[in-house]
Design an enzyme around this catalytic site. Sequence first.
Site, PDB file in Angstrom:
ATOM      1  N   ASN A   1      12.389 -10.078  48.648  1.00  0.00           N
ATOM      2  CA  ASN A   1      13.352  -9.037  49.946  1.00  0.00           C
ATOM      3  C   ASN A   1      12.963  -8.181  50.243  1.00  0.00           C
ATOM      4  OD1 ASN A   1      15.852  -9.263  51.731  1.00  0.00           O
ATOM      5  ND2 ASN A   1      16.338  -8.803  50.134  1.00  0.00           N
TER       6      ASN A   1
ATOM      7  N   TYR B   1      14.566  -2.065  41.893  1.00  0.00           N
ATOM      8  CA  TYR B   1      14.552  -1.725  43.085  1.00  0.00           C
ATOM      9  C   TYR B   1      14.528  -0.235  42.960  1.00  0.00           C
ATOM     10  CZ  TYR B   1      17.517   0.917  45.597  1.00  0.00           C
ATOM     11  OH  TYR B   1      18.291   1.822  47.338  1.00  0.00           O
TER      12      TYR B   1
ATOM     13  N   ILE C   1      25.655   1.588  55.291  1.00  0.00           N
ATOM     14  CA  ILE C   1      24.668   2.227  55.501  1.00  0.00           C
ATOM     15  C   ILE C   1      24.456   1.961  56.908  1.00  0.00           C
ATOM     16  CG2 ILE C   1      23.121   3.749  55.631  1.00  0.00           C
ATOM     17  CD1 ILE C   1      23.333   3.655  52.084  1.00  0.00           C
TER      18      ILE C   1
ATOM     19  N   ASN D   1      23.716  10.080  46.178  1.00  0.00           N
ATOM     20  CA  ASN D   1      24.839   9.032  47.125  1.00  0.00           C
ATOM     21  C   ASN D   1      25.710   8.790  47.753  1.00  0.00           C
ATOM     22  OD1 ASN D   1      23.484   9.260  43.679  1.00  0.00           O
ATOM     23  ND2 ASN D   1      25.388   7.661  43.222  1.00  0.00           N
TER      24      ASN D   1
ATOM     25  N   ILE E   1      34.586   4.583  32.551  1.00  0.00           N
ATOM     26  CA  ILE E   1      33.653   5.328  32.764  1.00  0.00           C
ATOM     27  C   ILE E   1      32.499   5.333  32.198  1.00  0.00           C
ATOM     28  CG2 ILE E   1      33.332   8.388  32.081  1.00  0.00           C
ATOM     29  CD1 ILE E   1      35.884   8.925  32.848  1.00  0.00           C
TER      30      ILE E   1
ATOM     31  N   LEU F   1      23.652 -11.592  56.657  1.00  0.00           N
ATOM     32  CA  LEU F   1      24.897 -11.072  56.424  1.00  0.00           C
ATOM     33  C   LEU F   1      25.152 -11.602  55.585  1.00  0.00           C
ATOM     34  CD1 LEU F   1      26.399 -12.407  59.924  1.00  0.00           C
ATOM     35  CD2 LEU F   1      25.767 -10.195  59.083  1.00  0.00           C
TER      36      LEU F   1
ATOM     37  N   THR G   1      25.027  -9.916  52.707  1.00  0.00           N
ATOM     38  CA  THR G   1      26.273  -8.974  52.284  1.00  0.00           C
ATOM     39  C   THR G   1      26.651  -8.062  53.285  1.00  0.00           C
ATOM     40  OG1 THR G   1      24.444  -7.378  51.955  1.00  0.00           O
ATOM     41  CG2 THR G   1      23.944  -8.653  50.201  1.00  0.00           C
TER      42      THR G   1
ATOM     43  N   ARG H   1      26.184  13.192  39.844  1.00  0.00           N
ATOM     44  CA  ARG H   1      24.948  12.707  41.335  1.00  0.00           C
ATOM     45  C   ARG H   1      25.300  13.722  42.388  1.00  0.00           C
ATOM     46  NH1 ARG H   1      23.506  10.560  37.882  1.00  0.00           N
ATOM     47  NH2 ARG H   1      23.351   7.888  37.223  1.00  0.00           N
TER      48      ARG H   1
ATOM     49  N   LYS I   1      10.978   0.054  46.448  1.00  0.00           N
ATOM     50  CA  LYS I   1      11.052   1.162  47.361  1.00  0.00           C
ATOM     51  C   LYS I   1      10.087   1.945  47.497  1.00  0.00           C
ATOM     52  CE  LYS I   1      15.149  -0.250  49.290  1.00  0.00           C
ATOM     53  NZ  LYS I   1      15.146   0.140  51.308  1.00  0.00           N
TER      54      LYS I   1
HETATM   55  N1  UFG Z   1      30.497   4.690  37.679  1.00  0.00           N
HETATM   56  C1  UFG Z   1      31.263   4.597  36.661  1.00  0.00           C
HETATM   57  N2  UFG Z   1      32.022   3.687  36.290  1.00  0.00           N
HETATM   58  C2  UFG Z   1      31.849   2.711  38.012  1.00  0.00           C
HETATM   59  C3  UFG Z   1      30.709   3.504  37.917  1.00  0.00           C
HETATM   60  C4  UFG Z   1      29.784   3.674  38.226  1.00  0.00           C
HETATM   61  O1  UFG Z   1      31.381   5.940  35.766  1.00  0.00           O
HETATM   62  O2  UFG Z   1      32.758   1.984  37.505  1.00  0.00           O
HETATM   63  C5  UFG Z   1      29.315   6.114  37.274  1.00  0.00           C
HETATM   64  C6  UFG Z   1      27.439   5.531  37.195  1.00  0.00           C
HETATM   65  O3  UFG Z   1      27.060   5.449  35.951  1.00  0.00           O
HETATM   66  C7  UFG Z   1      26.731   7.042  37.829  1.00  0.00           C
HETATM   67  C8  UFG Z   1      28.500   6.996  38.980  1.00  0.00           C
HETATM   68  O4  UFG Z   1      29.390   6.919  38.785  1.00  0.00           O
HETATM   69  O5  UFG Z   1      27.149   7.657  36.923  1.00  0.00           O
HETATM   70  C9  UFG Z   1      27.256   6.604  39.691  1.00  0.00           C
HETATM   71  O6  UFG Z   1      27.345   6.092  40.035  1.00  0.00           O
HETATM   72  P1  UFG Z   1      27.231   4.411  41.962  1.00  0.00           P
HETATM   73  O7  UFG Z   1      26.576   3.297  41.019  1.00  0.00           O
HETATM   74  O8  UFG Z   1      28.385   4.887  42.694  1.00  0.00           O
HETATM   75  O9  UFG Z   1      25.460   5.361  41.638  1.00  0.00           O
HETATM   76  P2  UFG Z   1      24.422   5.143  41.142  1.00  0.00           P
HETATM   77  O10 UFG Z   1      24.052   6.535  41.130  1.00  0.00           O
HETATM   78  O11 UFG Z   1      24.326   3.877  39.996  1.00  0.00           O
HETATM   79  O12 UFG Z   1      23.266   4.705  42.908  1.00  0.00           O
HETATM   80  C10 UFG Z   1      22.790   5.095  43.888  1.00  0.00           C
HETATM   81  C11 UFG Z   1      22.809   4.104  44.916  1.00  0.00           C
HETATM   82  C12 UFG Z   1      22.218   3.114  44.731  1.00  0.00           C
HETATM   83  C13 UFG Z   1      20.670   4.532  43.610  1.00  0.00           C
HETATM   84  C14 UFG Z   1      20.318   5.476  42.955  1.00  0.00           C
HETATM   85  C15 UFG Z   1      19.453   6.766  43.135  1.00  0.00           C
HETATM   86  O13 UFG Z   1      24.017   3.351  44.911  1.00  0.00           O
HETATM   87  O14 UFG Z   1      21.198   2.374  45.455  1.00  0.00           O
HETATM   88  O15 UFG Z   1      22.227   5.629  43.367  1.00  0.00           O
HETATM   89  O16 UFG Z   1      19.593   6.539  41.125  1.00  0.00           O
HETATM   90  F1  UFG Z   1      19.319   3.300  43.660  1.00  0.00           F
END
Ligand code: UFG
Length: 328
Positions: free
Chosen positions: A92, A141, A12, A170, A207, A33, A35, A221, A145
Amino acid sequence: MSILVLGGAGYIGSHAVDQLINKGYEVIVVDNLQTGHKQSIHENATFYQGDIRDKEFVQEVFKKETINGVIHFAASSLVGESVEKPLVYFNNNVHGTQIILEVMEEFGVKNIVFSSTAATYGEPKEMPIVETMPTNPENPYGESKLMMEKMMKWCDNAYGMRYVALRYFNVAGAKSDASIGEDHDPETHLIPIILQTALGQREYLGIYGDDYDTPDGTCIRDYVYIEDLIAAHIAALDYLEKGNESNIFNLGSNTGYSVKEMLEAAREVTGKEIPAKVLPRRLGDPSKLVASSDKAKSILDWQPQVTDIKQIIKTAWDWHVNHPKGYE
Ligand code: UFG
């Protein structure tokens, strides 16, 4: 106008640096650096490699540079990891922010815009989520925040330091010319994982659960396009510059997509089959998170411009096709 971007080499942060420079700001980047990727930092930014928890280092940067405002992205951000290593997250994210606020106070820098998260709400009872709903983080996390938001509130109260906390939903996609994009190691986010599967780098998309209380059983999401998200940061900087009060805004696109809908959209965008199989639920995943961004619209005059999910996925796909190994 000169802006210090903390975490400016991350996914970001690098898009923020790019957009700020293209809008004529002078940009100073601080990143350890851990991540982030040096290659993702715009060539016209001034870069300091170091950690925000290193107070002497941060003081040096403030001494050398003129800083009119700060955008703070430097944080650990993996929900699952935070549950296993809460102290890493408090160190952190919370301690790091404390150092930044101390140095800002010392040098009289008054404005900060920073990344907060939808994870501050926990599992909300109503949808879409508005900023006045209770915060009840369900992982360290989100808690870290929320603590950062509260530290800023009290620094405003005591020192007149003003902040805008942006609670992201997201974040997705990449710059439209595919020059910068998302490259995490390990990758945990849905869209990059789907696209790595489309590229044949993974066997299948797992999934995480299809027994949620949603129409197709998979989690929903709200995906917001990265360039739109960054535009909100610049609007927030302007807002603070004009002397407005500290504030908190949700940033989302107000539309929810399930994991299965995302997979289907990605199949259409890429023209690839993208194998998938259902796995058990991932710990700590709320079933549904959809933002109301009405407050950002009315106060910051911000609205996402790219809301078609296929268009967002297409930008990410272009990035992955052009950088199959990320920044390597
Ligand atoms: N998902 C899968 N398979 C995967 C990865 C993700 O099914 O391999 C699903 C997750 O269960 C979730 C959706 O896809 O339902 C989105 O998952 P992400 O990991 O992409 O994102 P999150 O919603 O878990 O996380 C995001 C941000 C975080 C933040 C969060 C707030 O990346 O930093 O939203 O809830 F904290």
